[in-house]
Design a protein around this motif. Structure first.
Motif, PDB file in Angstrom:
ATOM      1  N   VAL A 122       0.579  -0.967  -0.231  1.00 54.21           N
ATOM      2  CA  VAL A 122       0.155   0.241  -0.017  1.00 54.21           C
ATOM      3  C   VAL A 122       0.812   1.195   0.120  1.00 54.21           C
ATOM      4  O   VAL A 122       2.394   1.436   0.047  1.00 54.21           O
ATOM      5  CB  VAL A 122      -0.673   0.114   1.130  1.00 54.21           C
ATOM      6  N   PRO A 123       0.261   2.424  -0.965  1.00 50.71           N
ATOM      7  CA  PRO A 123       1.415   3.510  -0.580  1.00 50.71           C
ATOM      8  C   PRO A 123       1.620   4.333   1.234  1.00 50.71           C
ATOM      9  O   PRO A 123       1.014   3.660   1.925  1.00 50.71           O
ATOM     10  CB  PRO A 123       0.255   4.388  -0.570  1.00 50.71           C
ATOM     11  N   VAL A 124       2.684   4.479   0.988  1.00 47.33           N
ATOM     12  CA  VAL A 124       2.486   5.417   2.235  1.00 47.33           C
ATOM     13  C   VAL A 124       1.901   6.044   3.527  1.00 47.33           C
ATOM     14  O   VAL A 124       0.698   7.166   1.883  1.00 47.33           O
ATOM     15  CB  VAL A 124       4.327   6.245   2.058  1.00 47.33           C
ATOM     16  N   GLU A 125       1.387   6.135   3.984  1.00 46.53           N
ATOM     17  CA  GLU A 125       0.140   7.082   4.631  1.00 46.53           C
ATOM     18  C   GLU A 125      -1.082   5.748   4.767  1.00 46.53           C
ATOM     19  O   GLU A 125      -2.078   6.470   5.324  1.00 46.53           O
ATOM     20  CB  GLU A 125      -0.091   8.297   4.155  1.00 46.53           C
ATOM     21  N   THR A 126      -0.925   5.280   4.600  1.00 47.65           N
ATOM     22  CA  THR A 126      -2.413   3.590   4.572  1.00 47.65           C
ATOM     23  C   THR A 126      -2.875   3.466   5.500  1.00 47.65           C
ATOM     24  O   THR A 126      -3.971   3.644   6.266  1.00 47.65           O
ATOM     25  CB  THR A 126      -2.176   3.098   3.532  1.00 47.65           C
ATOM     26  N   GLY A 127      -1.421   3.366   7.162  1.00 49.57           N
ATOM     27  CA  GLY A 127      -1.584   2.756   7.969  1.00 49.57           C
ATOM     28  C   GLY A 127      -2.860   4.124   8.461  1.00 49.57           C
ATOM     29  O   GLY A 127      -4.074   3.791   9.282  1.00 49.57           O
ATOM     30  N   SER A 128      -2.041   5.814   8.369  1.00 49.15           N
ATOM     31  CA  SER A 128      -2.851   6.754   9.171  1.00 49.15           C
ATOM     32  C   SER A 128      -4.303   6.512   8.413  1.00 49.15           C
ATOM     33  O   SER A 128      -4.809   6.580   9.480  1.00 49.15           O
ATOM     34  CB  SER A 128      -2.570   8.024   8.561  1.00 49.15           C
ATOM     35  N   TRP A 129      -4.367   6.578   7.473  1.00 51.62           N
ATOM     36  CA  TRP A 129      -6.149   6.474   7.228  1.00 51.62           C
ATOM     37  C   TRP A 129      -7.055   4.634   7.378  1.00 51.62           C
ATOM     38  O   TRP A 129      -7.763   5.370   7.906  1.00 51.62           O
ATOM     39  CB  TRP A 129      -5.750   6.609   5.328  1.00 51.62           C
ATOM     40  N   VAL A 130      -6.295   3.597   7.010  1.00 53.39           N
ATOM     41  CA  VAL A 130      -6.868   2.587   7.777  1.00 53.39           C
ATOM     42  C   VAL A 130      -6.918   2.937   9.649  1.00 53.39           C
ATOM     43  O   VAL A 130      -8.466   2.612   9.607  1.00 53.39           O
ATOM     44  CB  VAL A 130      -5.519   1.431   8.410  1.00 53.39           C
ATOM     45  N   GLU A 131      -6.155   3.364  10.316  1.00 48.34           N
ATOM     46  CA  GLU A 131      -6.342   3.503  11.881  1.00 48.34           C
ATOM     47  C   GLU A 131      -7.589   4.651  12.399  1.00 48.34           C
ATOM     48  O   GLU A 131      -8.442   4.682  12.431  1.00 48.34           O
ATOM     49  CB  GLU A 131      -5.336   5.053  12.180  1.00 48.34           C
ATOM     50  N   HIS A 132      -7.296   5.603  10.726  1.00 45.08           N
ATOM     51  CA  HIS A 132      -8.409   6.998  11.161  1.00 45.08           C
ATOM     52  C   HIS A 132      -9.871   6.155  11.048  1.00 45.08           C
ATOM     53  O   HIS A 132     -10.355   6.530  11.385  1.00 45.08           O
ATOM     54  CB  HIS A 132      -8.424   8.076  10.317  1.00 45.08           C
TER      55      HIS A 132
END
Ligand code: UDX
Length: 437
Positions: A122-132
């Motif tokens: 996944v592209p960078v920052e996907t983790g933040s979006w999943v968390e959100h």
């Protein structure tokens, strides 16, 4: 540990089977009911050496099971891996709809602490979006009650040697933001006894895209060198050997040929170029890598044309369709693109691949699919090697020469020695090492 893997594609299935083999209780969940029904009957949807054995063994020993009830699978597990597809959109961006849907479903079915691990590329920052996404979709009643963490744990396995890559990785990367997440993943991977790099989530996400892109750059670099070799009479195989012995460079991924394909490199490069652009960087190096890769396929068609004069009604035999050996995967396979270009010029195509004939039926209209190498070669004006399957490396050259209309071999993977071919009476055309000038 109780683990659920959502998505039973290449990465999900291999990860699930291997984590079960390490002694965990694993549920592989997918909303594709047909796929799950087949998996329950031990029908493996992909050709991957060794995978079926691992799946069967762990299913028998009740460490691995399959379900299409994704919600129940979420409730059962403490660690949830997201391994759903992230295909390319038309603009090159990764389509993250599947990841977002899974994040929502996890939120709605939260019943205790969960560690949610991104396994898909996944592209960078996907983790933040999943968390959100999980946070905003958590029902109010559960908000204070249940804690969760998100982590990134990119997978580096190669098709064709996926089990070995999973069990003996060069390194494991875990991107975490909490001690709980870190300790759970360290514990999970402890049996593999390898170097574990712990980073923040964004760095882990970039490690995956950067690694695949770098390997693609290496391949395009040697392919670009092959062009210079070809026009000067040098041999790219020797050049790669000479370069590769330098430990800083390494010999791997310096095989010139018709370029990379598969489900990862082309898609990941597009996604990385797009994400860089979004963040204000024009990644020209990767764009050039992509261009070189495209031009290798055109180059092969040109070589065939130069050897045969007009392509219309010429019979061309193609050996190998999958994007590389030991897989039946035809996604972005250079052979498919080359066949289409040859057909567009009116050539008649016969083809053989040791594993992907079933898949080929649906995507190669007008191609005569043959039962073996020799049926493919019979009455052909030229034989093209598009995938370096082992069984193509020791062909009976004498027999081939007798049955071909013209003894011409275009070796898109440089698996033959040009001199040996010449001595056997063939006109041999390789990549970056053609004898004739
Ligand atoms: C790749 C990465 O290697 C893996 O770490 C990641 O998890 C997924 O993407 P895969 O797509 O299975 O794995 O194949 P790989 O063995 O890396 O080969 C990719 C393509 O590059 C193939 O088409 C292969 O033929 C081509 N290749 C590879 C070359 O043309 N030259 C080389 O020297 C090496």
């Amino acid at each position: 540990m109780n683990i659920t893997i959502i998505g039973t594609g290449y990465v999900g299935l291999v990860t699930g089977a291997c984590l079960a083999d390490l002694g965990n209780k694993v549920t592989c969940a997918d909303n594709d009911k047909t796929k799950i029904a087949a998996l329950k009957k031990m029908i493996i949807p992909i050709y991957e050496p060794g995978l079926e054995d691992v799946v069967r063994r762990n299913a028998r020993e009740k460490r691995l099971n399959f379900t299409s009830d994704v919600k129940e699978a979420i409730k059962k597990a403490e660690i949830i891996f997201i391994a759903v597809g992230t295909p390319s959109l038309d603009n090159g961006e990764a389509d993250l709809t599947g990841v977002e849907n899974v994040a929502k479903t996890i939120a709605q079915n939260m019943n205790g602490y969960k560690l949610i691990v991104e396994k898909s590329t996944v592209p960078v920052e996907t983790g933040s979006w999943v968390e959100h996404t999980i946070r905003v979709n958590l029902p109010k009643s559960k908000k204070a009650k249940f804690k969760f963490d998100v982590a990134s744990n990119p997978e580096f396995l190669r098709e064709g040697q996926a089990i070995n890559d999973f069990m003996n990785p060069d390194r494991i990367v875990i991107g975490v933001e909490s001690e709980t997440a870190k300790n759970l993943l360290l514990e999970l991977y402890r049996p593999l006894n390898t170097t574990i790099i712990v980073t923040d989530i964004k760095s882990a996400e970039i490690i995956k895209h950067a690694s695949n892109s770098f390997l693609a750059v290496k391949i395009s670099f040697i392919n670009a060198i092959s062009r210079v070799c070809e026009s000067t009479g040098a041999d790219v195989v020797k050049v790669a050997e000479g370069m590769g012995l330098d430990k800083r460079i390494g010999r791997a991924f310096l095989d010139a040929g018709i370029g990379y394909g598969g489900s990862c490199f082309p898609k990941d490069l597009d996604a990385f170029i797009t994400i860089a652009k979004k963040n204000g960087y024009d990644f020209q190096l990767l764009k050039a890598t992509r261009d070189v890769n495209d031009s290798q396929k055109k180059l092969l068609v040109k070589k065939i044309k130069d050897a045969l004069w007009l392509l219309k009604d010429k019979q061309i035999g193609v050996l190998g369709l999958s994007f590389k050996p030991n897989t039946d995967d035809l996604r972005s396979a250079p052979a498919i693109e080359i066949i289409k270009q040859l057909q567009a010029e009116g050539a008649k195509i016969k083809a053989f691949d040791p594993q992907s004939m079933d898949k080929a039926k649906n995507i190669l209209p007008g191609v005569k699919l043959c039962k073996d190498v020799y049926e493919t070669a019979r009455n052909s004006d030229c034989l093209v090697i598009a995938t370096e399957w082992n069984e193509f490396k020791k062909l009976d050259l004498r027999a081939l020469k007798k049955i071909m209309l013209q003894p011409i071999i275009v070796d898109g993977r440089n698996i033959y020695d040009p001199k040996e071919m010449l001595n056997s009476g063939f006109r041999y055309i390789g990549i970056g090492r053609t004898l004739e000038k």
